[in-house]
Motif scaffolding. Structure first.
Motif, PDB file in Angstrom:
ATOM      1  N   ASN A   2       0.819  -1.206   0.000  1.00  0.00           N
ATOM      2  CA  ASN A   2       0.000   0.000   0.000  1.00  0.00           C
ATOM      3  C   ASN A   2       0.866   1.275   0.000  1.00  0.00           C
ATOM      4  O   ASN A   2       2.074   1.229   0.158  1.00  0.00           O
ATOM      5  CB  ASN A   2      -1.003  -0.011   1.157  1.00  0.00           C
ATOM      6  CG  ASN A   2      -0.311   0.071   2.503  1.00  0.00           C
ATOM      7  OD1 ASN A   2       0.772   0.635   2.596  1.00  0.00           O
ATOM      8  ND2 ASN A   2      -0.921  -0.491   3.519  1.00  0.00           N
ATOM      9  N   SER A   3       0.188   2.419  -0.143  1.00  0.00           N
ATOM     10  CA  SER A   3       0.932   3.662  -0.369  1.00  0.00           C
ATOM     11  C   SER A   3       1.866   4.055   0.776  1.00  0.00           C
ATOM     12  O   SER A   3       3.010   4.414   0.530  1.00  0.00           O
ATOM     13  CB  SER A   3      -0.030   4.799  -0.649  1.00  0.00           C
ATOM     14  OG  SER A   3      -0.915   4.388  -1.616  1.00  0.00           O
ATOM     15  N   PRO A   4       1.395   3.999   2.076  1.00  0.00           N
ATOM     16  CA  PRO A   4       2.326   4.380   3.143  1.00  0.00           C
ATOM     17  C   PRO A   4       3.579   3.521   3.142  1.00  0.00           C
ATOM     18  O   PRO A   4       4.678   4.015   3.381  1.00  0.00           O
ATOM     19  CB  PRO A   4       1.505   4.162   4.420  1.00  0.00           C
ATOM     20  CG  PRO A   4       0.080   4.137   3.980  1.00  0.00           C
ATOM     21  CD  PRO A   4       0.070   3.660   2.574  1.00  0.00           C
ATOM     22  N   GLU A   5       3.418   2.209   2.811  1.00  0.00           N
ATOM     23  CA  GLU A   5       4.597   1.334   2.781  1.00  0.00           C
ATOM     24  C   GLU A   5       5.560   1.764   1.683  1.00  0.00           C
ATOM     25  O   GLU A   5       6.774   1.786   1.866  1.00  0.00           O
ATOM     26  CB  GLU A   5       4.189  -0.124   2.571  1.00  0.00           C
ATOM     27  CG  GLU A   5       3.686  -0.772   3.844  1.00  0.00           C
ATOM     28  CD  GLU A   5       3.055  -2.130   3.577  1.00  0.00           C
ATOM     29  OE1 GLU A   5       3.152  -2.609   2.445  1.00  0.00           O
ATOM     30  OE2 GLU A   5       2.472  -2.684   4.523  1.00  0.00           O
ATOM     31  N   TYR A  20       9.184   2.936 -11.371  1.00  0.00           N
ATOM     32  CA  TYR A  20       7.798   2.693 -11.793  1.00  0.00           C
ATOM     33  C   TYR A  20       7.774   2.316 -13.269  1.00  0.00           C
ATOM     34  O   TYR A  20       8.179   3.104 -14.111  1.00  0.00           O
ATOM     35  CB  TYR A  20       6.928   3.923 -11.515  1.00  0.00           C
ATOM     36  CG  TYR A  20       6.697   4.090 -10.034  1.00  0.00           C
ATOM     37  CD1 TYR A  20       5.554   3.574  -9.428  1.00  0.00           C
ATOM     38  CD2 TYR A  20       7.657   4.682  -9.234  1.00  0.00           C
ATOM     39  CE1 TYR A  20       5.374   3.683  -8.053  1.00  0.00           C
ATOM     40  CE2 TYR A  20       7.483   4.790  -7.867  1.00  0.00           C
ATOM     41  CZ  TYR A  20       6.342   4.290  -7.284  1.00  0.00           C
ATOM     42  OH  TYR A  20       6.165   4.378  -5.928  1.00  0.00           O
ATOM     43  N   GLU A  21       7.342   1.094 -13.540  1.00  0.00           N
ATOM     44  CA  GLU A  21       7.238   0.636 -14.919  1.00  0.00           C
ATOM     45  C   GLU A  21       5.799   0.887 -15.362  1.00  0.00           C
ATOM     46  O   GLU A  21       5.049   1.546 -14.680  1.00  0.00           O
ATOM     47  CB  GLU A  21       7.588  -0.856 -15.005  1.00  0.00           C
ATOM     48  CG  GLU A  21       8.945  -1.218 -14.421  1.00  0.00           C
ATOM     49  CD  GLU A  21      10.131  -0.662 -15.221  1.00  0.00           C
ATOM     50  OE1 GLU A  21       9.905  -0.130 -16.332  1.00  0.00           O
ATOM     51  OE2 GLU A  21      11.268  -0.742 -14.719  1.00  0.00           O
ATOM     52  N   GLY A  22       5.407   0.338 -16.459  1.00  0.00           N
ATOM     53  CA  GLY A  22       4.020   0.524 -16.891  1.00  0.00           C
ATOM     54  C   GLY A  22       3.928   1.574 -17.972  1.00  0.00           C
ATOM     55  O   GLY A  22       4.906   2.261 -18.269  1.00  0.00           O
ATOM     56  N   SER A 235       0.052   1.857  -7.207  1.00  0.00           N
ATOM     57  CA  SER A 235       1.165   1.401  -8.037  1.00  0.00           C
ATOM     58  C   SER A 235       1.683   2.512  -8.952  1.00  0.00           C
ATOM     59  O   SER A 235       2.466   2.252  -9.852  1.00  0.00           O
ATOM     60  CB  SER A 235       0.702   0.220  -8.889  1.00  0.00           C
ATOM     61  OG  SER A 235      -0.431   0.635  -9.635  1.00  0.00           O
ATOM     62  N   ARG A 236       1.220   3.760  -8.708  1.00  0.00           N
ATOM     63  CA  ARG A 236       1.623   4.859  -9.594  1.00  0.00           C
ATOM     64  C   ARG A 236       2.476   5.877  -8.848  1.00  0.00           C
ATOM     65  O   ARG A 236       2.348   6.048  -7.641  1.00  0.00           O
ATOM     66  CB  ARG A 236       0.357   5.608 -10.091  1.00  0.00           C
ATOM     67  CG  ARG A 236      -0.574   4.789 -10.963  1.00  0.00           C
ATOM     68  CD  ARG A 236      -0.338   5.037 -12.433  1.00  0.00           C
ATOM     69  NE  ARG A 236      -0.546   6.400 -12.873  1.00  0.00           N
ATOM     70  CZ  ARG A 236      -1.620   6.837 -13.525  1.00  0.00           C
ATOM     71  NH1 ARG A 236      -2.612   6.006 -13.770  1.00  0.00           N
ATOM     72  NH2 ARG A 236      -1.681   8.082 -13.940  1.00  0.00           N
ATOM     73  N   MET A 237       3.298   6.595  -9.598  1.00  0.00           N
ATOM     74  CA  MET A 237       3.978   7.764  -9.064  1.00  0.00           C
ATOM     75  C   MET A 237       3.183   8.975  -9.555  1.00  0.00           C
ATOM     76  O   MET A 237       3.154   9.266 -10.746  1.00  0.00           O
ATOM     77  CB  MET A 237       5.420   7.822  -9.562  1.00  0.00           C
ATOM     78  CG  MET A 237       6.153   9.088  -9.157  1.00  0.00           C
ATOM     79  SD  MET A 237       6.097   9.441  -7.384  1.00  0.00           S
ATOM     80  CE  MET A 237       7.413   8.402  -6.759  1.00  0.00           C
TER      81      MET A 237
END
Ligand SMILES: [Fe+2]
Length: 363
Positions: A2-5, A20-22, A235-237
């Motif tokens: 998750n985001s905080p992690e 970050y791939e994708g 999963s995004r920046m």
């Protein structure tokens, strides 16, 4: 994860920063070779459908603000626009739609067509303190260095930045005499490159920066907002960056001075965006509609030269669209905005008590 992690992982200086791939992480020279994927011309039947919808609005003499999906039916285009929205919000982040015959239309017809397509993509948001939901990007002779001037009111080169909604759309009404090229860069790639080359500086951009609200402040709010530039989320920046808002924020009383390291990190951000290995240039032709996702794309334009005749001058119509099905957003972005759209998304610059307006000329 998750985001905080993810945020914890990134803040831990002893571990490498994640990449970050994708589809959001693209490189300009590669995208230039893949034009067929992002440049789409309207087909004859699609244009006929748009023109029929415009004619219907004109017959009923509706105001722009009265036009919703029902008033602008696009039955065969609906699934096409759904797919385009997905590409912009969750894919590579941009598309160029070519071929609206705006040279044969009045500005009112062009605005109706553009707005009508827009209501099928998202909810139009206010772009300034005057409540303008249909914006005009045009040189109004304002000085870019004026503390309260917005870049879109000048003919200056605009450095790479993001706007304040899910999607920013531009319709090219008149391209101007020379220059004014649109240039975009993947902010996911900018992050990836900085994280790989200078993780220490990437760390700096994960913390909050003070940014001016350009004097467009709701009562009870500070004249600045505080938000990081790199905001990992799901999963995004997610990236939000307007350097001029940070620089001009420095003039506000109560805002701490930028440190040398912060300036170094911002300089690297700009240098990466301006790297020909990263950005993609795009020419605007009359009738082109460019749609960009602000969360994964930075945009800029070159300075431009205009025609002396007022009716030939460079003039783009702008929409800021908020999309219920946009990517998950970090808290800091939700706090920055002074209002939210009907679907609870950031909704641009909306001040309480200011009515929405869709002017057909720059004001
Ligand atoms: Fe912009």
């Amino acid at each position: 994860m998750n985001s905080p992690e993810i945020a914890d992982q990134i803040r831990n200086q002893h571990r490498p920063l994640p990449r970050y791939e994708g589809p959001q992480a693209w490189y300009g020279p590669d995208m230039a070779l893949r034009r067929d994927e992002w440049l789409r011309a309207w087909t004859g039947p699609e244009l006929a459908e748009i023109e029929a919808a415009v004619a219907r609005v004109l017959e009923r003499d509706l105001e722009i603000l009265e036009i919703g999906r029902e008033q602008f039916p696009l039955p065969t285009l609906e699934p096409v626009l759904h797919d385009i929205r997905k590409q912009v919000l969750h894919g590579r982040g941009f598309v160029l739609l070519r071929g609206l015959p705006v040279e044969h239309w009045s500005v009112r017809q062009a605005a109706i067509a553009y707005w009508g397509i827009g209501v099928h993509l998202g909810e139009a948001c206010s772009q300034n303190a005057q409540g303008h939901v249909l914006g005009h990007v045009k040189d109004l002779g304002r000085d870019y260095h004026d503390l309260l001037a917005r870049g879109y009111q000048t003919n200056a080169r605009l450095p790479y930045h993001t706007d304040s909604t899910d999607i920013v759309g531009l319709l090219c009404w008149r391209p101007g005499k020379a220059g004014g090229l649109s240039s975009i860069v993947s902010s996911t790639t900018v992050y990836n490159e900085m994280a790989a080359r200078r993780p220490d500086l990437a760390q700096v951009l994960l913390s909050a920066f003070h940014r001016t609200r350009w004097g467009e402040v709701a009562e009870g709010r500070s004249p600045w907002s505080e938000m990081p530039i790199f905001m990992p989320n799901d999963s995004r920046m997610i990236v939000s960056y307007v350097r001029s808002a940070i620089t001009k924020g420095q003039k506000l009383p109560g805002v701490p001075r930028l440190t040398e390291r912060q300036v170094e990190a911002l300089d690297m951000m700009d240098a990466l965006a301006e790297d020909p290995q990263l950005y993609l240039d795009m020419e605007f032709m009359s009738g082109d509609i460019q749609l960009l996702c602000n969360h994964s794309i930075l945009h800029s334009r070159t300075a431009f030269e205009d025609w002396p005749e007022p009716d030939r001058r460079r003039h783009l119509l702008r929409l800021w669209l908020s999309c219920a099905d946009g990517p998950a957003l970090p808290e800091a972005i939700m706090r920055r905005d002074q209002d939210q759209s009907a679907s609870g998304r950031p909704s641009g610059i909306r001040l309480p008590g200011v009515a929405l307006k869709a002017p057909l000329e720059a004001e």
